[in-house]
Design a protein around this motif. Structure first.
Motif, mmCIF file in Angstrom:
data_model
loop_
_atom_site.group_PDB
_atom_site.id
_atom_site.type_symbol
_atom_site.label_atom_id
_atom_site.label_comp_id
_atom_site.label_asym_id
_atom_site.label_seq_id
_atom_site.Cartn_x
_atom_site.Cartn_y
_atom_site.Cartn_z
ATOM 1 N N GLY A 1 0.882 -1.161 0.000
ATOM 2 C CA GLY A 1 0.000 0.000 0.000
ATOM 3 C C GLY A 1 0.917 1.207 0.000
ATOM 4 N N VAL A 2 0.944 1.946 -1.116
ATOM 5 C CA VAL A 2 1.947 2.998 -1.288
ATOM 6 C C VAL A 2 1.342 4.257 -1.902
ATOM 7 C CG1 VAL A 2 3.848 1.329 -1.564
ATOM 8 C CG2 VAL A 2 2.628 2.148 -3.584
ATOM 9 N N VAL A 3 2.146 5.286 -1.908
ATOM 10 C CA VAL A 3 1.833 6.523 -2.608
ATOM 11 C C VAL A 3 3.050 6.858 -3.478
ATOM 12 C CG1 VAL A 3 2.669 8.071 -0.774
ATOM 13 C CG2 VAL A 3 0.908 8.868 -2.369
ATOM 14 N N GLU A 4 2.769 7.405 -4.636
ATOM 15 C CA GLU A 4 3.848 7.773 -5.551
ATOM 16 C C GLU A 4 4.630 8.953 -4.966
ATOM 17 O OE1 GLU A 4 4.214 8.719 -10.320
ATOM 18 O OE2 GLU A 4 2.345 7.855 -9.542
ATOM 19 N N VAL A 5 5.949 8.964 -5.196
ATOM 20 C CA VAL A 5 6.801 10.046 -4.709
ATOM 21 C C VAL A 5 7.651 10.607 -5.847
ATOM 22 C CG1 VAL A 5 6.900 9.207 -2.314
ATOM 23 C CG2 VAL A 5 8.619 8.441 -3.959
ATOM 24 N N GLU A 6 8.002 11.889 -5.719
ATOM 25 C CA GLU A 6 8.875 12.529 -6.715
ATOM 26 C C GLU A 6 10.264 11.918 -6.695
ATOM 27 O OE1 GLU A 6 9.163 16.800 -6.416
ATOM 28 O OE2 GLU A 6 7.013 16.951 -6.039
ATOM 29 N N ARG A 7 10.753 11.676 -5.480
ATOM 30 C CA ARG A 7 12.078 11.074 -5.310
ATOM 31 C C ARG A 7 12.137 10.437 -3.932
ATOM 32 N NH1 ARG A 7 12.767 16.626 -4.853
ATOM 33 N NH2 ARG A 7 13.808 17.360 -2.990
ATOM 34 N N ILE A 8 13.122 9.575 -3.769
ATOM 35 C CA ILE A 8 13.298 8.895 -2.485
ATOM 36 C C ILE A 8 14.615 9.351 -1.882
ATOM 37 C CG2 ILE A 8 13.620 6.658 -1.351
ATOM 38 C CD1 ILE A 8 11.910 5.451 -3.638
ATOM 39 N N GLU A 9 14.513 10.050 -0.757
ATOM 40 C CA GLU A 9 15.705 10.462 -0.037
ATOM 41 C C GLU A 9 15.731 9.837 1.353
ATOM 42 O OE1 GLU A 9 16.314 14.685 -0.085
ATOM 43 O OE2 GLU A 9 16.527 14.719 -2.263
ATOM 44 N N GLU A 10 14.573 9.789 1.962
ATOM 45 C CA GLU A 10 14.471 9.150 3.269
ATOM 46 C C GLU A 10 13.150 8.398 3.325
ATOM 47 O OE1 GLU A 10 13.073 12.123 6.523
ATOM 48 O OE2 GLU A 10 14.503 13.202 5.248
ATOM 49 N N ILE A 11 13.192 7.268 4.023
ATOM 50 C CA ILE A 11 12.011 6.414 4.119
ATOM 51 C C ILE A 11 11.597 6.383 5.587
ATOM 52 C CG2 ILE A 11 11.136 4.081 3.753
ATOM 53 C CD1 ILE A 11 13.455 3.810 1.660
ATOM 54 N N PRO A 12 10.367 6.758 5.879
ATOM 55 C CA PRO A 12 9.916 6.740 7.278
ATOM 56 C C PRO A 12 10.048 5.347 7.908
ATOM 57 C CG PRO A 12 8.360 7.950 5.908
ATOM 58 C CD PRO A 12 9.331 7.276 4.976
ATOM 59 N N ALA A 13 10.228 5.331 9.210
ATOM 60 C CA ALA A 13 10.387 4.072 9.955
ATOM 61 C C ALA A 13 9.231 3.118 9.663
ATOM 62 C CB ALA A 13 10.455 4.362 11.452
ATOM 63 N N GLY A 14 9.584 1.861 9.395
ATOM 64 C CA GLY A 14 8.587 0.838 9.149
ATOM 65 C C GLY A 14 8.021 0.828 7.737
ATOM 66 N N MET A 15 8.481 1.751 6.907
ATOM 67 C CA MET A 15 8.000 1.816 5.525
ATOM 68 C C MET A 15 9.055 1.272 4.575
ATOM 69 S SD MET A 15 5.772 5.249 5.114
ATOM 70 C CE MET A 15 4.492 5.690 6.276
ATOM 71 N N VAL A 16 8.658 1.085 3.335
ATOM 72 C CA VAL A 16 9.546 0.585 2.292
ATOM 73 C C VAL A 16 9.407 1.469 1.057
ATOM 74 C CG1 VAL A 16 9.425 -1.824 3.078
ATOM 75 C CG2 VAL A 16 7.789 -0.993 1.383
#
Length: 167
Positions: A77-92
């Motif tokens: 269960g995700v949401v689209e992001v512009e870029r990945i710099e940091e991932i919140p705890a417990g997320m992928v």
């Protein structure tokens, strides 16, 4: 209950994208008992934690290894992001390549099982073949505002396909 439903299907493309959210792994029975709904609710609650989120009105549900003869699968269960710099705890995070999909809308008054049967039948009737890059079997787009525990959810079903038929 007699089900006589039609789902209008079409072919669409989606560019490659990156997403951040929550991972769930289990059986089809566990999914049916609400396991995925819990992940979707948690994503709705934690959405403000996701940096660079875009299209925040749409919750994406990506299922991997969800083959009809299998027992278990992985769902994100995700949401689209512009870029990945940091991932919140417990997320992928995950990346999905540019793909072509057979897509149809599933309406509240329809049977989910019949909607899936209809889109798979349509794929075969059109002469397309299912395509499962990295074992992605299907992709659903939900309104982010929808209650994950609603008895009759609305969403868009997207099945990766190959349309060239090797010609």
């Amino acid at each position: 209950m007699t089900i006589n439903q039609r789902n209008e299907a079409k072919i669409m493309s989606k560019e490659a994208f990156q997403a951040v959210g929550l991972k769930w792994a289990g059986t089809f029975a566990e999914a049916g008992a609400g396991g995925i709904r819990a992940i979707h609710r948690m994503l709705q609650e934690r959405l403000p934690e996701i940096p660079y989120a875009i299209h925040t009105d749409t919750l994406l549900g990506l299922s991997y290894h969800a083959f009809p003869d299998g027992e278990g699968f992985i769902h994100y269960g995700v949401v689209e992001v512009e870029r990945i710099e940091e991932i919140p705890a417990g997320m992928v995070s995950l990346s999905v390549p540019a793909l072509t999909y057979a897509a149809c809308e599933h309406s509240r008054q329809h049977s989910i099982e019949q909607s899936y049967n209809n889109i798979y039948s349509w794929i075969h009737e059109q002469g397309y073949t299912e395509y499962n890059p990295d074992h992605l079997t299907h992709f659903e787009k939900y309104p982010m505002s929808q209650d994950p525990y609603a008895d009759n959810p609305e969403f868009i079903i997207m099945i990766p396909v190959q349309t060239d038929q090797g010609k």
